[in-house]
Design a protein around this motif. Structure first.
Motif, PDB file in Angstrom:
ATOM      1  N   LEU A  56      10.325   4.805  16.226  1.00 30.69           N
ATOM      2  CA  LEU A  56       8.141   4.848  15.789  1.00 30.69           C
ATOM      3  C   LEU A  56       7.968   2.933  16.320  1.00 30.69           C
ATOM      4  CD1 LEU A  56       8.547   7.318  13.084  1.00 30.69           C
ATOM      5  CD2 LEU A  56       7.689   7.684  15.281  1.00 30.69           C
ATOM      6  N   GLU A  57       9.140   2.096  16.881  1.00 23.41           N
ATOM      7  CA  GLU A  57       8.256   0.911  17.235  1.00 23.41           C
ATOM      8  C   GLU A  57       7.546   1.045  17.904  1.00 23.41           C
ATOM      9  OE1 GLU A  57       9.776   2.159  21.292  1.00 23.41           O
ATOM     10  OE2 GLU A  57      10.246   2.923  18.702  1.00 23.41           O
ATOM     11  N   ASP A  58       6.554  -0.607  17.212  1.00 23.81           N
ATOM     12  CA  ASP A  58       5.221  -0.381  17.906  1.00 23.81           C
ATOM     13  C   ASP A  58       3.633   0.132  17.322  1.00 23.81           C
ATOM     14  OD1 ASP A  58       3.701  -2.040  19.339  1.00 23.81           O
ATOM     15  OD2 ASP A  58       3.622  -2.129  20.890  1.00 23.81           O
ATOM     16  N   ASN A  59       3.910   0.475  16.213  1.00 27.38           N
ATOM     17  CA  ASN A  59       2.853   0.897  16.028  1.00 27.38           C
ATOM     18  C   ASN A  59       1.896   0.492  14.733  1.00 27.38           C
ATOM     19  OD1 ASN A  59       2.208   3.923  17.314  1.00 27.38           O
ATOM     20  ND2 ASN A  59       4.524   3.950  16.952  1.00 27.38           N
ATOM     21  N   LEU A  60       1.308   0.954  14.427  1.00 28.82           N
ATOM     22  CA  LEU A  60       0.074   0.681  13.048  1.00 28.82           C
ATOM     23  C   LEU A  60       0.777   1.120  11.199  1.00 28.82           C
ATOM     24  CD1 LEU A  60      -3.210   0.077  15.038  1.00 28.82           C
ATOM     25  CD2 LEU A  60      -1.876  -1.424  14.748  1.00 28.82           C
ATOM     26  N   LEU A  61       2.432   1.707  11.183  1.00 32.82           N
ATOM     27  CA  LEU A  61       2.768   3.005   9.981  1.00 32.82           C
ATOM     28  C   LEU A  61       2.467   1.493   9.453  1.00 32.82           C
ATOM     29  CD1 LEU A  61       5.333   4.582  12.126  1.00 32.82           C
ATOM     30  CD2 LEU A  61       2.691   5.444  11.744  1.00 32.82           C
ATOM     31  N   THR A  62       2.464   2.006   7.399  1.00 33.97           N
ATOM     32  CA  THR A  62       2.675   2.300   6.626  1.00 33.97           C
ATOM     33  C   THR A  62       3.303   2.467   5.760  1.00 33.97           C
ATOM     34  OG1 THR A  62       0.211   3.055   5.958  1.00 33.97           O
ATOM     35  CG2 THR A  62       0.129   0.409   6.642  1.00 33.97           C
ATOM     36  N   GLY A  63       3.425   2.273   4.490  1.00 31.63           N
ATOM     37  CA  GLY A  63       3.711   2.898   3.300  1.00 31.63           C
ATOM     38  C   GLY A  63       5.484   2.824   3.636  1.00 31.63           C
ATOM     39  N   PHE A  64       6.131   3.714   2.757  1.00 28.71           N
ATOM     40  CA  PHE A  64       7.914   3.200   2.940  1.00 28.71           C
ATOM     41  C   PHE A  64       8.109   3.693   3.592  1.00 28.71           C
ATOM     42  CE2 PHE A  64       5.274   2.599  -1.560  1.00 28.71           C
ATOM     43  CZ  PHE A  64       5.862   1.649  -1.746  1.00 28.71           C
ATOM     44  N   ILE A  65       9.526   3.370   3.724  1.00 24.28           N
ATOM     45  CA  ILE A  65      10.708   4.335   4.832  1.00 24.28           C
ATOM     46  C   ILE A  65      11.281   5.763   3.627  1.00 24.28           C
ATOM     47  CG2 ILE A  65      12.795   3.817   5.732  1.00 24.28           C
ATOM     48  CD1 ILE A  65      12.557   1.364   6.303  1.00 24.28           C
ATOM     49  N   PRO A  66      10.352   6.551   4.196  1.00 18.60           N
ATOM     50  CA  PRO A  66      11.375   8.105   3.129  1.00 18.60           C
ATOM     51  C   PRO A  66      13.241   8.009   3.162  1.00 18.60           C
ATOM     52  CG  PRO A  66      10.053   8.668   5.082  1.00 18.60           C
ATOM     53  CD  PRO A  66      10.402   7.640   5.867  1.00 18.60           C
ATOM     54  N   PRO A  67      13.599   7.902   1.791  1.00 18.86           N
ATOM     55  CA  PRO A  67      15.078   8.182   1.865  1.00 18.86           C
ATOM     56  C   PRO A  67      15.022   9.430   2.361  1.00 18.86           C
ATOM     57  CG  PRO A  67      13.848   7.296  -0.333  1.00 18.86           C
ATOM     58  CD  PRO A  67      12.546   7.861   1.357  1.00 18.86           C
ATOM     59  N   SER A  68      14.347  10.769   3.247  1.00 14.70           N
ATOM     60  CA  SER A  68      14.922  11.853   3.402  1.00 14.70           C
ATOM     61  C   SER A  68      15.733  11.870   4.768  1.00 14.70           C
ATOM     62  CB  SER A  68      13.835  12.962   3.403  1.00 14.70           C
ATOM     63  OG  SER A  68      12.659  12.167   4.117  1.00 14.70           O
ATOM     64  N   LEU A  69      14.970  10.248   5.584  1.00 14.24           N
ATOM     65  CA  LEU A  69      15.897   9.705   6.982  1.00 14.24           C
ATOM     66  C   LEU A  69      16.754   9.842   6.859  1.00 14.24           C
ATOM     67  CD1 LEU A  69      13.060   7.538   8.447  1.00 14.24           C
ATOM     68  CD2 LEU A  69      13.065   9.781   9.199  1.00 14.24           C
ATOM     69  N   GLY A  70      17.593   9.810   5.828  1.00 14.76           N
ATOM     70  CA  GLY A  70      19.269   9.554   4.969  1.00 14.76           C
ATOM     71  C   GLY A  70      20.046  10.813   5.519  1.00 14.76           C
ATOM     72  N   ASN A  71      19.604  12.204   5.692  1.00 16.07           N
ATOM     73  CA  ASN A  71      19.769  13.979   5.715  1.00 16.07           C
ATOM     74  C   ASN A  71      19.698  13.478   7.279  1.00 16.07           C
ATOM     75  OD1 ASN A  71      19.898  14.269   3.239  1.00 16.07           O
ATOM     76  ND2 ASN A  71      17.622  14.133   2.884  1.00 16.07           N
ATOM     77  N   CYS A  72      18.816  13.170   7.965  1.00 20.32           N
ATOM     78  CA  CYS A  72      19.440  12.771   9.836  1.00 20.32           C
ATOM     79  C   CYS A  72      20.931  12.860  10.056  1.00 20.32           C
ATOM     80  CB  CYS A  72      18.512  12.410  10.218  1.00 20.32           C
ATOM     81  SG  CYS A  72      16.561  12.369  10.005  1.00 20.32           S
ATOM     82  N   SER A  73      21.663  13.644  10.153  1.00 16.26           N
ATOM     83  CA  SER A  73      23.244  14.024   9.545  1.00 16.26           C
ATOM     84  C   SER A  73      23.120  13.741  11.586  1.00 16.26           C
ATOM     85  CB  SER A  73      23.503  14.453   9.284  1.00 16.26           C
ATOM     86  OG  SER A  73      23.434  15.596   9.940  1.00 16.26           O
TER      87      SER A  73
END
Length: 793
Positions: free
Chosen positions: A60-77
């Motif tokens: 998702l690099e080089d965009n205009l994303l804001t907010g927080f990194i979802p902790p749920s990404l830790g479930n992407c096993s």
């Protein structure tokens, strides 16, 4: 679409939020949305715990994303690569990412992330690339990263990290790139980094590192894995001299990012990189490092000769430190060297002729050292401009000072400081205190001039210095002081009277004649000599000489044009105006001087009488700490030093001194905090009717609760643009220094780190002199070039 495995939409113009529906595509393995204009937050539904997921790559690099990194990404096993770079994400890095047992790439540079690097990353044994540059990360490097033995690239530059560099990094045998620049790392460079046998790129510039450069650092072979550069796009941004851009340059992994995004980096970092200053590095040579940047620190000692064996080294930057000794002849073996920066150190001796054989050398900086002899004219040296060799008192070249003058055949008017004199005066003289008359007595008056021009190394034992003396006639001394006439008096203090004196060659010095019975006995006097006579630092007033005959004591210092910081309270009389930029320069300079005494001298030194009248100002309004008359040497293992008598000046004395009579570096920090308040408020520490029965510290703390801006000097609040935001930030630093409990106060190294965080973008300070003249003083950088070190002659 639920069976879709790969979705690649990179390098388009998509906008709006990232569709939440993507989280329902449980078969998706590769999601590449980089280099678009997506905005909003990262979908929280990605890899929800109750959904089966197969996601391996999330770009998702080089965009205009804001907010927080979802902790749920830790479930992407199954996740192997996560790239969120060049967005506007905030908050912390989720600790849940530590459960990604297959993660190879964690790349989140150039965001607004804060907090600490999660310790849980130590469990990601597959991690190869950890790239978190240009965020707001704090804390220390997790020591557990030594367990991630597959790491090849660790890049944490341009953050607010501190503490010491973990020696365990040396266990990372596959590590090829280590970038820790522009942080607040302190302590010594771990010699264990030399165990990283794959290391080819080491960038530690612009930190608070001290001590010598460990020779063990260069025993690594520089052999990298063949597949290290496969499918990677690198951009090397060369330093073109932009303000705020320290070091030789910066290496960026630019895979999946549009080239035009360099402009975005330029705006945020103040790096002027829109002029095409792009140069890809070459990783195809094995055998040694290709990039080594240790500049802008507080390093000392000599340059290890073994660096000369780094055959493939292309960039070597050791500038803006306190490195002493000679330039190694072995540098002539660096046949691939293109950039050599050794400027602003304490190097001496001649420029090795072997450097003329470096046919690929395109840039060199040897300025601001103590080099001597002829500048080579053969090879590439014929093409280098004169400013690359300036400010070396003994160096000569046709475009510099003529050689016959620099080599001592005639007087050099441009270098009239007593930097290199070591003089002994054998005479029969005593100065009578009340009459200021000079008469002859039986015996010898030994006038010992200390070497101040040669900039020696830090962290030495003060007992190891040897003195070499020359002779100065009695007539020189009497003429310089006009027989200690009262019209030469420029100041007085608790320990004596100070005279301005001028020697025959035009050198101006300050001679301090200690008052009889001032409390300085033989031991105190000897302690002062052993202390300041061996200290060389640009923010300390250098002692040039001293004499001791019976009850008489004379100290000779370098003369400071603007006297002491006491001029703050009578600027009109002094013919100078201290604006906010100038005051910041003074604050930072004084902090560096104290930090040097506390952290870089062995044994450590406690000043014990830090106050505004002991902060002198040179011709550039650079702060120089003076008067070590009450200094004591503290053993490196001790925290406190007991004293028999209370030292200090009312208004500056920390509260614990009255209770315990125990002096410490934290006591100096308190006194320094009072000096900060003086600069912020424009008020003296005691004696104001506004204070009532209190002093400046109590008055400011009381008023800051309800009327914070009222405590600041009205002259500062009138400036345009208003510095009120910075004033409050510096006030918070002062309050930290003034904490009632010594252990709660920061160290001076930590104070410097605080200043570094709030200093970016400071303007030049303008000195307004009595005759209306203007002189620009560059705002001091919080870097190594500001700190010099203790001598090892």
């Amino acid at each position: 679409m639920k069976s879709l495995r790969r979705l690649s939409l990179s390098f388009n113009g998509f906008s709006g939020p990232v569709p939440e529906s993507l989280s329902k595509m449980v078969s998706l393995e590769f999601l590449h949305l980089g280099s678009n204009k997506f905005e909003g937050s990262i979908p929280k539904g990605l890899c929800e715990e109750d959904l089966r997921n197969n996601l391996k790559e999330l770009y998702l690099e080089d965009n205009l994303l804001t907010g927080f990194i979802p902790p749920s990404l830790g479930n992407c096993s199954q996740l192997v690569s996560l790239d969120l770079s060049l967005n506007y994400l905030k908050g912390t890095i989720p600790s849940s990412l530590g459960s990604l047992s297959n993660l190879r790439d964690l790349i989140i540079w150039f965001n607004n992330l804060s907090g600490e690097i999660p310790e849980q990353l130590m469990y990601v044994k597959t991690l190869e690339n950890l790239i978190l540059d240009s965020n707001e990360l704090t804390g220390e490097i997790p020591s557990g990263l030594r367990n991630c033995t597959n790491l090849k690239w660790v890049s944490l530059s341009n953050n607010k990290l501190g503490g010491e560099i973990p020696s365990g990094i040396g266990q990372l045998s596959n590590l090829a790139i280590l970038k820790l620049s522009n942080n607040s790392f302190s302590g010594r460079i771990p010699p264990q980094l030399g165990d990283c046998r794959s290391l080819i790129w080491l960038d530690l510039n612009t930190n608070l590192l001290s001590g010598p450069i460990p020779p063990e650092l260069f025993k690594q072979s520089g052999k990298i894995a063949v597949n290290f550069v496969r499918r990677k796009t690198f951009v090397y941004i060369k330093n073109d001299g932009s303000k705020g851009f320290h070091g030789a340059g910066s290496l960026l992994g630019f895979s999946g990012i549009r080239k035009e995004q360099l402009k975005r980096i330029s705006i945020r970092t103040s790096w002027n990189i829109t002029r095409g200053k792009l140069q890809p590095p070459n990783f195809y040579h094995n055998g040694s490092m290709i990039f080594l940047d240790l500049s802008n620190n507080m390093l000392s000692g000599s340059i290890p000769k073994v660096i000369g064996s780094m055959f493939y080294l292309y960039i070597l930057n050791l500038g803006h430190n306190s490195i002493s000794g000679n330039i190694p002849e072995q540098f002539g073996n660096l046949k691939n060297l293109g950039i050599l920066d050794l400027g602003s150190n304490r190097l001496e001796g001649q420029i090795p002729q072997s450097l003329t054989g470096l046919s690929l050398l395109t840039e060199i900086d040897l300025s601001n050292n103590n080099l001597s002899g002829l500048v080579p004219t053969s090879g590439k040296f014929f093409t280098f401009p004169a400013d690359r060799f300036l400010n070396n008192s003994g160096l000569c070249r046709d475009t510099l000072t003529p050689c016959e003058e620099e080599l001592g055949y005639s007087t050099n008017v441009q270098h009239q400081k007593l930097d290199r004199r070591k003089l002994t005066l054998s005479a029969n003289v005593v100065c009578l205190g009340s009459t200021l008359a000079a008469v002859l007595i039986q015996g010898q008056l030994i006038f010992v001039w200390k070497l101040t021009g040669a900039r020696e190394a830090l962290s030495i034992n003060l007992e190891t210095v040897e003195n070499s003396l020359q002779k100065l006639t009695l007539a020189d001394l009497l003429e310089a002081t006009n027989n200690f006439h009262c019209d030469r008096i420029v100041g007085s203090g608790g320990f004596g009277v100070v005279y301005k004196a001028q020697l025959k060659d035009g050198s101006v010095v300050a001679i301090k004649k200690l008052i009889h019975g001032s409390g300085q006995g033989d031991k105190e006097f000897a302690a002062e000599m052993e202390t300041i006579g061996r200290i060389k630092h640009q923010n300390l007033v250098p002692l040039l000489g001293y004499c001791q005959v019976e009850e008489e004591r004379l100290l000779v210092y370098e003369y400071m044009k603007y006297g002491s910081l006491d001029i703050l309270h009578d600027q009109k009389k002094a013919g100078i105006k201290l604006d906010w930029a100038a005051r910041k320069t003074i604050m930072i300079g004084a902090a560096r001087g104290l930090a040097f005494l506390h952290h870089n001298c062995t044994p450590h030194i406690v000043h014990r009488d830090m106050k505004s009248s002991n902060v002198l100002l040179d011709e550039n309004l650079e702060a120089r700490i003076a008067d070590f008359g009450t200094a004591r040497l503290v053993n490196a293992m001790d925290t406190y030093l007991s004293v028999s008598t209370l030292s200090g000046t009312p208004g500056y004395v920390p509260p614990e001194y009255y209770q315990t009579s125990r002096c410490s570096t934290k006591g100096d920090v308190y006194s320094y905090g009072v000096v900060l308040l003086e600069l912020l408020t424009g008020r003296k520490p005691t004696g104001s009717s506004d204070f009532g029965d209190d002093n400046l510290v109590g008055w400011v703390k009381q008023h800051a609760e309800s009327r914070k801006f009222d405590v600041f000097d009205p002259e500062l609040r009138k400036e345009d643009p208003s510095p009120e935001v910075e004033l409050v930030q510096y006030l918070h630093v002062a309050f930290a220094c003034l904490h009632y409990r010594p252990r709660k106060r920061p160290t001076m190294i930590q104070v410097m780190a605080m200043f570094k965080e709030i200093q970016a973008g400071s303007p030049k300070s303008t000195i307004v002199t009595g005759d209306g003249g203007l002189g620009a003083v560059e705002m001091v950088d919080m870097s190594i070039k500001e700190a010099t070190e203790l001598s090892k002659e």
